[in-house]
Structures are given as C-alpha cells and as structure tokens.
Design a protein around this motif. Structure first.
Motif, PDB file in Angstrom:
ATOM      1  N   LEU A  90      46.541  48.714  48.181  1.00 31.46           N
ATOM      2  CA  LEU A  90      45.726  47.849  47.591  1.00 31.46           C
ATOM      3  C   LEU A  90      44.132  48.165  47.325  1.00 31.46           C
ATOM      4  N   ILE A  91      43.877  48.125  46.047  1.00 25.64           N
ATOM      5  CA  ILE A  91      42.370  48.192  45.752  1.00 25.64           C
ATOM      6  C   ILE A  91      41.761  46.753  45.474  1.00 25.64           C
ATOM      7  N   CYS A  92      40.894  46.705  46.496  1.00 25.40           N
ATOM      8  CA  CYS A  92      40.175  45.389  46.313  1.00 25.40           C
ATOM      9  C   CYS A  92      38.808  45.435  46.249  1.00 25.40           C
ATOM     10  N   GLY A  93      38.056  44.408  45.515  1.00 17.44           N
ATOM     11  CA  GLY A  93      36.452  44.419  45.426  1.00 17.44           C
ATOM     12  C   GLY A  93      36.265  43.201  44.438  1.00 17.44           C
ATOM     13  N   PRO A  94      34.833  42.605  44.741  1.00 14.11           N
ATOM     14  CA  PRO A  94      34.690  41.426  43.724  1.00 14.11           C
ATOM     15  C   PRO A  94      34.627  42.110  42.233  1.00 14.11           C
ATOM     16  N   ASN A  95      34.703  40.925  41.527  1.00 14.22           N
ATOM     17  CA  ASN A  95      34.483  41.294  39.832  1.00 14.22           C
ATOM     18  C   ASN A  95      33.467  42.306  39.653  1.00 14.22           C
TER      19      ASN A  95
ATOM     20  N   THR B  10      45.349  46.411  41.986  1.00 16.43           N
ATOM     21  CA  THR B  10      43.925  45.937  42.179  1.00 16.43           C
ATOM     22  C   THR B  10      43.977  44.510  42.047  1.00 16.43           C
ATOM     23  N   THR B  11      43.014  43.911  42.884  1.00 16.70           N
ATOM     24  CA  THR B  11      42.976  42.560  42.919  1.00 16.70           C
ATOM     25  C   THR B  11      41.393  42.076  43.577  1.00 16.70           C
ATOM     26  N   HIS B  12      40.984  40.958  43.239  1.00 13.00           N
ATOM     27  CA  HIS B  12      39.765  40.297  44.064  1.00 13.00           C
ATOM     28  C   HIS B  12      40.164  39.392  44.987  1.00 13.00           C
ATOM     29  N   ASP B  13      41.513  39.107  44.989  1.00 13.78           N
ATOM     30  CA  ASP B  13      42.310  37.911  45.696  1.00 13.78           C
ATOM     31  C   ASP B  13      43.484  38.732  46.454  1.00 13.78           C
ATOM     32  N   VAL B  14      42.941  39.174  47.672  1.00 15.31           N
ATOM     33  CA  VAL B  14      43.913  39.968  48.648  1.00 15.31           C
ATOM     34  C   VAL B  14      44.847  39.031  49.342  1.00 15.31           C
ATOM     35  N   GLU B  15      44.721  37.844  49.376  1.00 18.44           N
ATOM     36  CA  GLU B  15      45.696  37.016  50.247  1.00 18.44           C
ATOM     37  C   GLU B  15      47.113  36.884  49.767  1.00 18.44           C
ATOM     38  N   LYS B  16      47.504  37.167  48.575  1.00 17.48           N
ATOM     39  CA  LYS B  16      48.750  37.182  47.885  1.00 17.48           C
ATOM     40  C   LYS B  16      49.818  38.312  48.109  1.00 17.48           C
ATOM     41  N   VAL B  17      48.974  39.535  48.471  1.00 16.23           N
ATOM     42  CA  VAL B  17      49.770  40.691  48.613  1.00 16.23           C
ATOM     43  C   VAL B  17      49.640  41.274  49.961  1.00 16.23           C
ATOM     44  N   ILE B  18      48.416  41.064  50.576  1.00 14.02           N
ATOM     45  CA  ILE B  18      48.009  41.831  51.721  1.00 14.02           C
ATOM     46  C   ILE B  18      49.221  42.200  52.903  1.00 14.02           C
ATOM     47  N   ALA B  19      49.834  41.281  52.929  1.00 12.14           N
ATOM     48  CA  ALA B  19      51.081  41.387  53.996  1.00 12.14           C
ATOM     49  C   ALA B  19      52.039  42.552  53.739  1.00 12.14           C
ATOM     50  N   HIS B  20      52.001  42.997  52.622  1.00  6.16           N
ATOM     51  CA  HIS B  20      53.079  43.860  52.214  1.00  6.16           C
ATOM     52  C   HIS B  20      52.572  45.366  52.039  1.00  6.16           C
ATOM     53  N   VAL B  21      51.157  45.429  51.948  1.00  9.51           N
ATOM     54  CA  VAL B  21      50.704  46.855  51.400  1.00  9.51           C
ATOM     55  C   VAL B  21      50.448  47.894  52.804  1.00  9.51           C
ATOM     56  N   ASP B  22      50.537  49.003  52.324  1.00  7.72           N
ATOM     57  CA  ASP B  22      50.523  50.084  53.464  1.00  7.72           C
ATOM     58  C   ASP B  22      48.925  50.194  53.955  1.00  7.72           C
ATOM     59  N   ARG B  23      48.132  50.135  52.854  1.00  2.67           N
ATOM     60  CA  ARG B  23      46.754  50.368  53.075  1.00  2.67           C
ATOM     61  C   ARG B  23      45.699  49.633  51.895  1.00  2.67           C
TER      62      ARG B  23
ATOM     63  N   LEU C 284      36.045  42.291  55.513  1.00  5.27           N
ATOM     64  CA  LEU C 284      36.128  42.052  53.977  1.00  5.27           C
ATOM     65  C   LEU C 284      34.899  41.361  53.511  1.00  5.27           C
ATOM     66  N   PRO C 285      34.517  40.250  54.253  1.00  7.30           N
ATOM     67  CA  PRO C 285      33.603  39.361  53.735  1.00  7.30           C
ATOM     68  C   PRO C 285      32.118  40.279  53.478  1.00  7.30           C
ATOM     69  N   GLU C 286      31.893  41.333  54.160  1.00  7.44           N
ATOM     70  CA  GLU C 286      30.762  42.183  54.139  1.00  7.44           C
ATOM     71  C   GLU C 286      30.796  42.648  52.680  1.00  7.44           C
ATOM     72  N   PHE C 287      32.113  42.663  51.849  1.00  2.46           N
ATOM     73  CA  PHE C 287      32.039  43.244  50.679  1.00  2.46           C
ATOM     74  C   PHE C 287      32.329  42.368  49.577  1.00  2.46           C
ATOM     75  N   GLY C 288      32.014  41.053  49.812  1.00  2.00           N
ATOM     76  CA  GLY C 288      32.355  40.047  48.762  1.00  2.00           C
ATOM     77  C   GLY C 288      33.792  39.456  48.767  1.00  2.00           C
ATOM     78  N   ILE C 289      34.683  39.687  49.562  1.00  2.00           N
ATOM     79  CA  ILE C 289      36.150  39.680  49.446  1.00  2.00           C
ATOM     80  C   ILE C 289      36.602  38.673  50.622  1.00  2.00           C
TER      81      ILE C 289
ATOM     82  N   HIS D  63      32.997  48.571  46.068  1.00  2.00           N
ATOM     83  CA  HIS D  63      32.044  47.698  45.882  1.00  2.00           C
ATOM     84  C   HIS D  63      30.873  48.442  45.109  1.00  2.00           C
ATOM     85  N   ASP D  64      30.551  47.688  43.635  1.00  2.00           N
ATOM     86  CA  ASP D  64      29.509  48.381  43.215  1.00  2.00           C
ATOM     87  C   ASP D  64      29.674  49.937  43.045  1.00  2.00           C
ATOM     88  N   GLY D  65      30.862  50.261  42.696  1.00  2.00           N
ATOM     89  CA  GLY D  65      31.288  51.360  42.134  1.00  2.00           C
ATOM     90  C   GLY D  65      31.678  52.485  43.049  1.00  2.00           C
ATOM     91  N   GLU D  66      31.226  51.991  44.489  1.00  2.00           N
ATOM     92  CA  GLU D  66      31.498  52.938  45.685  1.00  2.00           C
ATOM     93  C   GLU D  66      32.731  52.382  46.381  1.00  2.00           C
TER      94      GLU D  66
END
Ligand code: ADP
Ligand code: MG
Length: 247
Positions: free
Chosen positions: A32-37, A190-203, A225-230, A208-211
């Motif tokens: 799962l690749i997550c990050g804000p818009n 990819t998602t900004h909304d981790v809630e839906k899939v997080i229970a199923h992913v390996d990693r 996660l909240p430190e990075f806007g998620i 955030h900001d391209g890094e």
C-alpha cells in the motif's frame, strides 16, 4: 522484482513531484502506497508502470529498465486507473477486454479463452454485450480489472481503487485484490484513505511531498500516519483489533 533507485521526477512545467525515492518490492507482495493528495502517489505508479520516464534515477522490473525496455515492462504490468472511464476503449464489455490481449498479438483462440476467463473471474459474463457507458461505477472498475487480468499481468497497480465506489463496490474490489494476491500477483495500491485496505496488505509505504518517509508493517506504522497527513483507521484510533472492511 521491482527496484526503485534514487528516483526523481520533474514535470515539464517544473513541478518537482518525486525527490529521490528508494524502494524495493518483492514478487507476490501486497504493498500500500499512501500519502495525502499531491504527495506523488500517481506519479510514482506511472513511473513503475513505465508510462512515465524518470527525470533521474531508475526503475527496474524483473531486471528490465523502464527507461529503455518499457515494452518488456509493460508486458508484466497492468494498471487500473483512478478514473475507470479513462481506461475504457471498447464499445461493449467484451470488446473492451479483448483490446489488451489483441495488442499482445495472440491467436484468436487464445484471445477468446482469456476474455471468457476474465469475464467469469470478474462476474461480468451476463454484461459481456452491454455498452460500457451503461455500466455502474463498480461494474466499470471490475471491467478495468478484467482487462488487466486478460493481459495476465504479474504486477497489478491500482490507483485510488476505492474512489467512486459504494460500500458493496469497495468490498467487491477488496475480494478480488485478496484473490489476486493469493494467486501470487504482485499488488501495488495507492490511496489517501488507508482504512479500506490496510487490514489486508503486507506493507505500507508512506510518501509525503515527493519523498518516501517510512515503510514497514501496517501494525508498526499505524499511529505514525497522522505525522504525514494520513488518518489512521478507526479501529486503531479506538484501540481495537485489526478490522477488515469485509467483516
Ligand atoms: P497524488 O497522486 O499523491 O495526489 P500526484 O502524483 O498526482 O499526487 O501529483 C504530485 C505532484 O505533481 C502534485 O503537485 C501535482 O500537482 C503534480 N502533477 C501531477 N501531474 C502533473 C502534470 N501532468 N504536470 C504537472 N504537474 C503535475
Ligand atoms: Mg493520485
């Protein structure tokens, strides 16, 4: 299977979207690749799929460099775009699924077998002759996945797969993801909304900001996660056990 090294991407208008990403993804992994818009998620998966070329740094898939071996890379990759409408190329459901395998130059018999199989796998048999523009949002997403299945892609990239979907649609896509993961496909979501899939992913990998800020097991990273806007999933905020959207 996928090696990303010091990857930078700058768009022609000067936007510096990715700033030195290093990431290795194993075969069969569900990442799962997550990050804000605007953090660079879509840019990253377009670079992984070979649709975009790096400004500097590299992406290798099974040893092939996306810069000059994009044909080999595209043979391994299937991408499910955020907006299903942007991916529809056929008039009818069957025609749309046929398009990919046809481009691989397969025999008519092989194409028909793959299309029938993908229709069945995505529960679209009864809709096969329906015009694509009559489909619901969930059906269009299934159609996009069927198109990728018919290509027999080893790696499937999903960009914001839950947007535009209602609750049953989200559950349906989740079930297919779990099935594809079990069958050994590599999945990158990819998602900004981790809630839906997080229970199923390996990693999870957080950008955030391209890094790339952190990556690791979902359990270990949830409360960071909240430190990075998620927003962490509700179950974590409530101090409860891991909870799937399929329950
Ligand atoms: P995300 O998918 O995480 O929302 P994107 O990868 O779409 O982020 O965008 C990352 C950054 O690159 C944003 O600042 C966005 O405005 C910019 N960007 C995306 N596509 C383009 C483009 N085609 N041209 C210029 N800038 C772009
Ligand atoms: Mg995006």
């Amino acid at each position: 299977m996928i090696e990303i090294k010091n990857l930078h991407h700058r768009y022609p208008d000067g936007t510096y979207a990715l700033k030195g990403i290093d990431l290795a993804i194993s075969g069969g992994e569900f990442l799962l690749i997550c990050g804000p818009n605007g953090s660079g998620k879509t840019t990253l998966i377009r670079l992984i799929s070979g649709l975009l070329k790096p400004t500097s740094g590299s992406v290798h898939v099974n040893g092939f460099n996306t810069l000059n071996e994009s044909k080999q890379v595209r043979g391994l990759m299937g991408m499910v775009f955020q907006d299903p409408d942007s991916q529809i190329v056929g008039e009818t459901v069957r025609e749309d699924i046929t398009f990919g395998p046809e481009n691989l130059g397969l025999s008519k018999q092989e194409i028909d077998e793959r299309v029938d199989w993908a229709l069945r796998a995505m529960g679209l048999e009864t809709l096969s002759e329906k015009p694509c523009y009559h489909l619901s949002g969930g059906e269009k997403r299934r159609l996009a996945i069927a198109g990728v299945l018919a290509m027999k892609s080893r790696v499937i990239l999903f960009d914001e797969p839950f947007s535009f979907l209602d609750y049953p649609g989200i559950q349906e896509v989740l079930r297919f993801m779990i099935q594809l993961h079990r069958e050994g496909h590599t999945l990158i979501v990819t998602t900004h909304d981790v809630e839906k899939v997080i229970a199923h992913v390996d990693r999870i990998a957080v950008i955030h900001d391209g890094e790339l800020k952190i990556s690791g097991s979902p359990e270990g990273l949830l409360m960071k996660l909240p430190e990075f806007g998620i927003r962490p999933p509700c179950y974590a905020l409530l101090g409860k056990e891991k909870f799937s959207w399929l329950e």
